[in-house]
Design an enzyme around this catalytic site. Structure first.
Site, PDB file in Angstrom:
ATOM      1  CB  SER B 162      -0.968  -0.045   1.183  1.00 15.20           C
ATOM      2  OG  SER B 162      -2.024   0.852   0.956  1.00 15.20           O
ATOM      3  CE  LYS B 214     -17.059  20.587  12.359  1.00  9.44           C
ATOM      4  NZ  LYS B 214     -15.836  20.271  11.631  1.00  9.44           N
TER       5      LYS B 214
END
Lengths: 181, 345
Positions: B162, B214
């Protein structure tokens, strides 16, 4: 008072000069001594490349010398005061400055050391011993003490500093071993 | 006559002026001579010191043996090895001994700027890490390559998946063990959901927010479909960046990279077969390759980037952290984040 005149009087009769109410010119002479002595020490260290060049480097050495002497004279005064000898700590600090004039000897001695006539460390030790000798003399002039007690007072901070340094050194070695194991 | 006698008698009765103390002119003269000698010796000392310093400076710039003969140059030039171990994360910029992305980027910049360093080997052994940290190291390599034209070689150890592969894709050559675990090209965003657990223990989390997204990624509630779509869009964008980096670095079409980049892992040998790795070998092979690419030949001098002071500080911090809750808090950190990371490690 003229710097040379102050030094003359101090050389002629240190006890009489220092016992005065306010020895004239002592402050100037003491600070000049610190400056001249540090300049000699700095030149000695520069000749052996032990310190970097530049004014900042000299200023650091001067600050160190002043700080060390300030602390040492405070410790000596404290010791003498606690043992019953009355005197002035500020005067002691300034007189130590006058004895630092002896470090000016390091400059010619460094040349001789460079030429191989004398060991550099020996030259440094010689100057320091001379400074200590004269410090003992001026302590006797400033405080009503015997030579042995004056010698003890002068050597006490050096001994304390050495003891603290070695204790710190041993502790850091032990800590490093603990970190590595 | 009488008057004269009186005057002389009065004069005789007047007190004589006090005797001056004996003048110590001799001492004063000697002091002045000594002061003069001191000034002279100081001037001589500083003249000698200045000349010595000047001679030293001249020697270092003009008498560099490597410039004259080229013999010293062979000894001096080296290949630098930079270690990239563990999960890649952003380190604190004020702590030089940490191995965070900022410190690694700084080391890459410093080493690539050194004249004697002719090539850099990245010794990679990492499952990846956070997107920002990985990209910081990647961009440091790209910048250093563009500025210095020095070759960069990636060497894979146990795992280089990765984010580790993302960083390696910026290098000119990738060397891996046949059994190295690599690949896992992709992005992951994971968040735990403690809603059920919280209900069981009677814990409720109250949130007051300025916008409906949020508290996106909060572990205290179920993720909404809208949020999932937004996160997927973010992941897709980060994935595209990863694919583009691999495509550019490996000079491989984007379509081919996408075929390989479904998150799967490869062994070093498999990766070589599909073109994700250039050579099979160990660190010495990577160093030899760096030597050959930089013109130093095989078995060049190796310069490691380990600073003894940083090592000591790092050791001290690791020991001190045993007495604090910092290590425990770090290990329990479960905040959601976007990562180029393989979680099988």
């Amino acid at each position: 008072m003229n710097l040379f005149r102050t030094l003359e009087l101090l050389l002629e009769n240190p006890a009489a000069f220092l016992s005065g109410e306010k020895p004239s010119g002592l402050g100037r002479a003491g600070l000049a001594g610190y400056f001249a002595g540090t300049l000699g020490l700095f030149a000695y260290l520069r000749i052996f490349s032990a310190v970097p060049p530049g004014f900042a480097s000299f200023a650091v050495v001067l600050m160190l010398v002043l700080a060390a002497n300030f602390c040492f004279s405070a410790v000596m005064h404290l010791f003498l005061d606690l043992t019953g000898a009355q005197g002035s700590a500020s005067r002691l600090f300034l007189v130590f400055g006058v004895t630092d004039f002896l470090l000016a000897l390091l400059v010619p001695l460094a040349f001789f050391a460079k030429l191989g006539y004398i060991n550099a460390f020996l030259a440094l030790c010689l100057c320091l011993i001379l400074a200590v000798y004269f410090r003992v003399r001026v302590v006797r002039g400033l405080y009503p003490v015997s030579s042995n007690k004056a010698l003890l007072a002068v050597c006490l901070p050096y001994a304390g500093f050495t003891a603290v340094f070695f204790a710190g050194f041993i502790y850091s070695i032990a800590w490093l071993v603990w970190l590595a194991v | 006559m009488e008057e004269q006698k009186n005057i002389s008698a009065a004069q005789a009765q007047q007190p004589q002026p006090a005797q001056k103390p004996p003048s110590c002119r001799g001492a004063g003269l000697w002091l002045k001579i000594v002061a003069g000698l001191y000034v002279l010796s100081l001037a001589a000392a500083f003249a000698v010191i200045n000349r010595t310093d000047a001679a030293r400076k001249t020697m270092s710039s003009d008498m560099d043996i490597s410039k004259i003969t080229g013999i010293g140059q062979v000894k001096k030039n080296a290949v630098a090895v930079v270690e990239l171990y563990g999960v890649i994360s952003q380190g604190s910029s004020s702590r030089s001994w940490e191995r965070g992305s900022q410190q690694l980027a700084e080391r890459i910049k410093t080493l690539s700027g050194k004249k004697e360093v002719k090539a850099i080997v990245l010794d990679i052994n990492t499952p990846g890490g956070s997107v920002g940290a990985v990209q910081e190291i990647y961009s440091a390599i790209k910048r250093a390559k563009a500025e210095t034209k020095k070759p960069f070689i990636a060497r894979f150890g146990d795992v280089s998946a990765s984010g580790g592969y993302y960083v390696a894709s910026a290098c000119d050559l990738i060397v891996a063990h046949p059994g190295t675990i690599t690949g896992s090209i992709g992005v992951i965003f994971s968040v735990s959901n403690f809603e059920g657990l919280m209900k069981k223990v009677g814990f409720r989390n109250e949130v007051v927010k300025s916008g409906k997204f949020k508290d996106m990624g909060s572990p205290m509630r179920e993720m909404t479909q809208e949020e999932r779509k937004m996160l997927q869009a973010m992941i897709d964008d980060s994935y595209e960046q990863f694919v583009a980096a691999v495509s550019e670095g490996r000079k491989m079409p984007v379509e081919k990279v996408k075929l390989l980049a479904d998150g799967r892992i490869y062994t070093g040998r498999q990766a070589k077969d599909v073109g994700l790795v250039d050579r099979l070998g160990d660190l010495q092979d990577a160093v030899d390759a760096a030597g050959e690419m930089s013109g130093l030949g095989r078995n060049p001098r190796v310069l490691t980037d380990t600073d003894p002071l940083d090592s000591l500080l790092s050791l001290m911090e690791s020991r001190i952290s045993l007495f604090t809750s910092v290590a425990a808090a770090a290990s329990l950190e479960i905040g959601p984040r976007l990562e180029y990371r393989w979680y099988g490690h």
